[in-house]
Design a protein around this motif. Structure first.
Motif, short mmCIF file in Angstrom:
data_model
loop_
_atom_site.label_atom_id
_atom_site.label_comp_id
_atom_site.label_asym_id
_atom_site.label_seq_id
_atom_site.Cartn_x
_atom_site.Cartn_y
_atom_site.Cartn_z
N THR A 1 0.87 -1.17 0.00
CA THR A 1 0.00 0.00 0.00
C THR A 1 0.91 1.22 0.00
O THR A 1 1.96 1.22 0.64
CB THR A 1 -0.90 0.01 1.26
N CYS A 2 0.51 2.25 -0.76
CA CYS A 2 1.38 3.40 -0.94
C CYS A 2 0.59 4.68 -0.67
O CYS A 2 -0.59 4.76 -1.04
CB CYS A 2 1.89 3.37 -2.38
N SER A 3 1.23 5.65 -0.05
CA SER A 3 0.53 6.91 0.20
C SER A 3 0.55 7.78 -1.06
O SER A 3 1.07 7.37 -2.10
CB SER A 3 1.16 7.63 1.39
N ASP A 4 0.04 8.97 -0.97
CA ASP A 4 -0.09 9.86 -2.12
C ASP A 4 1.25 10.50 -2.46
O ASP A 4 1.50 11.66 -2.17
CB ASP A 4 -1.15 10.93 -1.81
N LEU A 5 2.13 9.68 -3.06
CA LEU A 5 3.46 10.15 -3.45
C LEU A 5 3.66 9.76 -4.91
O LEU A 5 3.18 8.70 -5.33
CB LEU A 5 4.53 9.38 -2.67
#
Ligand code: IMP
Ligand code: MG
Length: 188
Positions: free
Chosen positions: A159-163
């Motif tokens: 899962t990845c953040s808003d980057l």
């Protein structure tokens, strides 16, 4: 997706590592085990180009170590953006050659963001009569899913953040795909 400007002067930007090559390799082994637990040998794997090409290449070799021998075909899609937001328009730049009717399809993509690209691909496979359509993404940017898209991936690397991320197949203006890790450009 907020795209950082590509620097054209001689100074290369600072790139911070988000997921190292070792972390990625370890995760891919587990993902292939999960996939093998749910799928038969007659799986049709369809990487969505271009961003997924390195992930897919690693994952299908891990599938081999889990006694899967998938058939592989490639779908090349272009998704269009209004500024930094997905416009919802998706075009097929290169279609698969395989008849998917009655097949168990596993779509592989690099990033699930708004979800429009993979929604389009999954709907296309279902409309052509696929028996089942599952989705495997390397990165899930859950927080950026479009409100009207209800798409849950079956297999997720991280899962990845808003980057805005680059490397491991993912690009900024067609560069950085060769990086063996996933990074993000730090604006200094
Ligand atoms: P969406 O889910 O239709 O919004 O689009 C996901 C696609 O946008 C991915 O398959 C990538 O091709 C591209 N994309 C989204 N975020 C990034 C990023 O951080 N780096 C590089 N490409 C990205
Ligand atoms: Mg893509």
């Amino acid at each position: 997706m907020t795209t950082p400007p590509l620097k054209t002067n001689s100074s290369e930007p600072r790139i911070d590592v988000l997921f190292s090559a070792t972390q990625i390799a370890d995760r891919n082994k587990l993902l292939a085990t999960e996939i093998a637990a749910h799928h038969n040998k007659d799986l049709l794997v369809i990487p969505v180009l271009k961003g997924s090409f390195i992930f897919a290449a690693d994952l299908i070799r891990e599938m081999h170590h889990n006694q899967l021998s998938p058939q592989v075909d490639f779908l090349y899609l272009a998704s269009y953006y209004d500024g930094t937001k997905s416009s919802g328009k998706v075009d097929i730049l290169r279609d698969i050659e395989t008849d998917v009717s009655g097949r168990d399809v596993l779509l592989i993509d690099d990033i699930l963001e708004s979800g429009r690209t993979l929604q389009f691909a999954a709907d296309l496979m279902r409309s052509r009569g696929a028996a089942s359509v599952k989705i495997c993404v390397f990165l899930d940017k859950k927080v950026l899913r479009a409100k009207d898209i209800a798409l849950d991936p079956d297999y997720v690397g991280f899962t990845c953040s808003d980057l805005f991320v680059i490397g491991y197949g993912m690009d900024l203006a067609q560069r950085y795909r060769e990086l063996p890790f996933v990074g993000h450009i730090v604006e200094e």
